[in-house]
Design an enzyme around this catalytic site. Structure first.
Site, mmCIF file in Angstrom:
data_model
loop_
_atom_site.group_PDB
_atom_site.id
_atom_site.type_symbol
_atom_site.label_atom_id
_atom_site.label_comp_id
_atom_site.label_asym_id
_atom_site.label_seq_id
_atom_site.Cartn_x
_atom_site.Cartn_y
_atom_site.Cartn_z
ATOM 1 N N THR A 1 -15.667 -1.209 -9.644
ATOM 2 C CA THR A 1 -17.107 -0.518 -9.281
ATOM 3 C C THR A 1 -18.310 -0.602 -10.325
ATOM 4 O OG1 THR A 1 -18.010 1.683 -8.709
ATOM 5 C CG2 THR A 1 -16.080 1.549 -10.029
ATOM 6 N N ASP A 2 -19.663 -0.532 -9.787
ATOM 7 C CA ASP A 2 -20.553 -0.380 -10.667
ATOM 8 C C ASP A 2 -20.578 0.933 -11.372
ATOM 9 O OD1 ASP A 2 -21.493 1.229 -8.572
ATOM 10 O OD2 ASP A 2 -23.091 0.228 -8.142
ATOM 11 N N GLU A 3 -19.920 2.051 -10.867
ATOM 12 C CA GLU A 3 -19.849 3.145 -11.757
ATOM 13 C C GLU A 3 -19.319 3.110 -12.997
ATOM 14 O OE1 GLU A 3 -19.056 6.505 -9.154
ATOM 15 O OE2 GLU A 3 -19.114 5.427 -7.359
ATOM 16 N N ASN B 1 -21.973 0.538 -3.835
ATOM 17 C CA ASN B 1 -21.428 1.189 -2.855
ATOM 18 C C ASN B 1 -21.188 0.457 -1.585
ATOM 19 O OD1 ASN B 1 -21.797 3.390 -4.601
ATOM 20 N ND2 ASN B 1 -22.343 4.899 -2.533
ATOM 21 N N LYS C 1 -11.462 3.768 -13.787
ATOM 22 C CA LYS C 1 -11.658 2.346 -13.295
ATOM 23 C C LYS C 1 -11.966 1.437 -14.426
ATOM 24 C CE LYS C 1 -11.693 0.600 -9.550
ATOM 25 N NZ LYS C 1 -10.706 0.024 -8.806
ATOM 26 N N PRO D 1 -24.499 17.172 4.822
ATOM 27 C CA PRO D 1 -24.757 17.948 3.367
ATOM 28 C C PRO D 1 -25.206 16.838 2.358
ATOM 29 C CG PRO D 1 -22.236 17.060 3.800
ATOM 30 C CD PRO D 1 -22.915 16.988 4.968
ATOM 31 N N PRO E 1 -21.066 18.001 -9.929
ATOM 32 C CA PRO E 1 -21.277 18.256 -11.318
ATOM 33 C C PRO E 1 -21.182 16.643 -12.140
ATOM 34 C CG PRO E 1 -19.096 19.298 -10.612
ATOM 35 C CD PRO E 1 -19.976 18.553 -9.409
ATOM 36 N N GLY E 2 -22.154 16.445 -13.000
ATOM 37 C CA GLY E 2 -22.363 15.230 -13.684
ATOM 38 C C GLY E 2 -22.895 14.047 -12.705
ATOM 39 N N TYR F 1 -13.141 9.458 -11.918
ATOM 40 C CA TYR F 1 -13.115 8.273 -11.226
ATOM 41 C C TYR F 1 -13.526 6.799 -12.111
ATOM 42 C CZ TYR F 1 -14.171 4.634 -7.977
ATOM 43 O OH TYR F 1 -14.160 3.437 -7.543
ATOM 44 N N ASP G 1 0.717 -1.228 -0.067
ATOM 45 C CA ASP G 1 -0.072 0.072 -0.049
ATOM 46 C C ASP G 1 1.001 1.294 0.016
ATOM 47 O OD1 ASP G 1 -3.256 0.438 0.994
ATOM 48 O OD2 ASP G 1 -1.750 2.227 0.918
ATOM 49 N N LYS H 1 -16.562 9.985 2.715
ATOM 50 C CA LYS H 1 -17.788 8.984 1.990
ATOM 51 C C LYS H 1 -19.023 9.382 2.913
ATOM 52 C CE LYS H 1 -14.771 7.381 -1.259
ATOM 53 N NZ LYS H 1 -14.094 6.101 -1.127
HETATM 54 P P1 NAD Z 1 -9.880 3.735 -0.382
HETATM 55 O O1 NAD Z 1 -9.532 4.856 -0.880
HETATM 56 O O2 NAD Z 1 -10.367 3.409 0.985
HETATM 57 O O3 NAD Z 1 -8.365 2.723 -0.290
HETATM 58 C C1 NAD Z 1 -7.366 2.581 -1.313
HETATM 59 C C2 NAD Z 1 -6.130 2.197 -0.785
HETATM 60 O O4 NAD Z 1 -5.210 2.166 -1.907
HETATM 61 C C3 NAD Z 1 -5.572 3.183 0.364
HETATM 62 O O5 NAD Z 1 -4.966 2.310 1.328
HETATM 63 C C4 NAD Z 1 -4.438 3.781 -0.560
HETATM 64 O O6 NAD Z 1 -3.339 4.168 0.192
HETATM 65 C C5 NAD Z 1 -4.135 2.711 -1.358
HETATM 66 N N1 NAD Z 1 -3.197 3.317 -2.713
HETATM 67 C C6 NAD Z 1 -3.746 4.173 -3.667
HETATM 68 N N2 NAD Z 1 -2.998 4.277 -4.737
HETATM 69 C C7 NAD Z 1 -2.041 3.258 -4.446
HETATM 70 C C8 NAD Z 1 -1.002 2.829 -5.237
HETATM 71 N N3 NAD Z 1 -0.491 3.640 -6.439
HETATM 72 N N4 NAD Z 1 -0.217 1.860 -5.003
HETATM 73 C C9 NAD Z 1 -0.400 1.196 -3.657
HETATM 74 N N5 NAD Z 1 -1.453 1.742 -2.785
HETATM 75 C C10 NAD Z 1 -2.259 2.700 -3.177
HETATM 76 O O7 NAD Z 1 -10.678 2.689 -1.248
HETATM 77 P P2 NAD Z 1 -11.972 1.686 -0.895
HETATM 78 O O8 NAD Z 1 -13.013 2.176 -0.806
HETATM 79 O O9 NAD Z 1 -11.343 0.549 0.102
HETATM 80 O O10 NAD Z 1 -11.914 0.826 -2.424
HETATM 81 C C11 NAD Z 1 -11.088 -0.316 -2.803
HETATM 82 C C12 NAD Z 1 -11.283 -0.581 -4.056
HETATM 83 O O11 NAD Z 1 -12.670 -0.944 -4.343
HETATM 84 C C13 NAD Z 1 -10.991 0.208 -5.338
HETATM 85 O O12 NAD Z 1 -10.264 -0.214 -6.244
HETATM 86 C C14 NAD Z 1 -12.282 0.979 -5.481
HETATM 87 O O13 NAD Z 1 -12.406 1.646 -6.821
HETATM 88 C C15 NAD Z 1 -13.165 -0.106 -5.374
HETATM 89 N N6 NAD Z 1 -14.668 -0.007 -4.956
HETATM 90 C C16 NAD Z 1 -14.802 0.815 -3.939
HETATM 91 C C17 NAD Z 1 -16.093 1.051 -3.298
HETATM 92 C C18 NAD Z 1 -16.531 1.535 -2.167
HETATM 93 O O14 NAD Z 1 -17.809 1.826 -1.908
HETATM 94 N N7 NAD Z 1 -15.613 1.965 -1.508
HETATM 95 C C19 NAD Z 1 -17.233 0.471 -4.332
HETATM 96 C C20 NAD Z 1 -16.813 -0.052 -5.352
HETATM 97 C C21 NAD Z 1 -15.542 -0.358 -5.825
#
Ligand code: NAD
Length: 360
Positions: free
Chosen positions: A138-140, A193, A168, A219, A297-298, A164, A31, A203
């Protein structure tokens, strides 16, 4: 051993805790510790001999190649990403760098490692046939649904609308291409989500809990009628374990909680729980703190997941309803005020002030 990237973030940390409790197999966590990465999330396993942390970037090919050669994981699970839509609107570059360029470099290094594994497991514990690269998405990526449209299946066209989701989507396409072109044994999950413990309070759900308790405005973007499908993070972690165990190589699995709710309904549910569990001193409801702010936006209007494929093929189903999951979540934040205080200082404060107060 498995290699998890981004394991100090919200879902990754929940996944590692769940994995060690349920599977017991050693985990290496790579990480970068961006603002969203927090080693405190994994304090409970910091001294566990099955857990190892490496501070580094998924895009650092030399570092990742060295880790793969040394630890010989049987799987890589890629959670690492820039994950916040609002941040991607203010500064898309980091999203392109990690989510697109970083994923592509990671795939190249993993391909090299995989190609060098023995064809069959034989005396070596890791063989090319059993190796998996599991990409978390993600579903987005599917874009926005009209109210009456059916939920997203795995065949829904990609129509990402934010920097974003576009980044993805690009990473999903790269993962797909590395399978079709090079045969890399990949799996992809696209989930809705997530909510639950250890979520960074930028979030919606942790932000609302935090602001409510701090006596600050809650908000609500625009009319608050944007619909999301909420998935309890523990259910998501179980789905990922199941896909890794039994998912068909090259396939995509949508993961959702069957909980379509408007943002307004989510905020009202949190206020009602807080009214019950930690009533305001003046006896009024926390909903009095709700404040409408200009929309993002969007802003996509609706996301909804059809999780039928993972349910039919792999027998996974979410265990939590929104009512049970949100109660657990609110209780967790109430019981972990120290964690919240640690992550809501400094840089976090500046971000929230800039993003929400300038819109208010
Ligand atoms: P988060 O932002 O809480 O955590 C992301 C982690 O990745 C952090 O610990 C960060 O330090 C690490 N990171 C970022 N850039 C990095 C890099 N270049 N190298 C190594 N580590 C790096 O995100 P999350 O909510 O835990 O989401 C995790 C995954 O799940 C993501 O890929 C996100 O797109 C996907 N996702 C999240 C959600 C959600 O609701 N949170 C929903 C769908 C998909």
């Amino acid at each position: 051993m498995i290699l998890v990237t981004g394991g100090a973030g919200f879902i990754g940390a929940n996944f590692i805790l769940d994995w060690l409790a349920e599977e017991g197999e050693p985990v290496l966590n790579l990480d970068k510790l961006t603002y969203a990465g927090n080693r405190e999330n994994l304090a409970g396993v910091a001294d566990d001999p099955r857990y190892r942390f490496v501070h580094g970037d998924i895009g650092d090919a030399e570092l990742v190649a060295g880790l793969l050669a040394r630890h010989r994981p049987r799987a890589v699970i890629n959670f690492a990403a820039e994950s916040h839509v609002d941040r991607s609107i203010h500064g898309p570059a980091a999203f392109i760098e990690t989510n697109v360029a970083g994923t592509s470099r990671l795939l190249e290094v993993v391909r090299d490692y995989w190609g060098g594994l023995p064809l069959t497991p034989g005396p070596s514990p890791v063989g090319r046939g059993e190796f998996r690269f599991l990409h978390i998405s993600t579903d987005e990526v599917y874009g926005s649904l009209a109210p009456a449209e059916p939920p997203f299946t795995e065949n829904h066209p990609y129509q990402p609308n934010s920097p974003y989701s576009a980044s993805k989507a690009a990473s999903d396409h790269l993962v797909r291409a590395w399978h079709h072109t090079y045969g890399l044994p990949v799996l992809t999950t696209n989930c809705s989500n997530n909510y639950g413990p250890y979520q960074f309070p930028e979030k919606l759900i942790p932000l609302v809990i935090h602001n409510a308790l701090a006596g600050q405005p809650l908000p609500i973007y625009g009319d608050g009628l944007q619909v999301r499908d909420w998935l309890y993070v523990g259910d998501h972690c179980r789905a990922i374990r199941r896909v890794l165990q039994a998912g068909r190589v090259g396939e995509v699995y949508n993961v959702g909680g069957h909980n379509e709710l408007t943002n307004l309904q989510v905020v009202e549910a949190i206020c009602a729980l807080l009214d019950e569990l930690r009533p305001r001193a003046d006896g009024r409801s926390y909903s009095a703190q709700m404040t409408h702010v200009p929309d993002r936006p969007g802003h996509d209007r609706r996301y909804a997941i059809d999780a039928g494929k993972i349910e039919r093929e792999l027998g996974w189903k979410p265990a939590e309803s929104f009512a049970t999951g949100i109660r657990k979540t609110v209780q967790w934040y109430l019981d972990h005020q120290g964690w919240v205080d640690n992550v809501t200082s400094g840089a976090y404060r500046e971000w929230v002030d800039r993003n929400y107060q300038e819109r208010a």
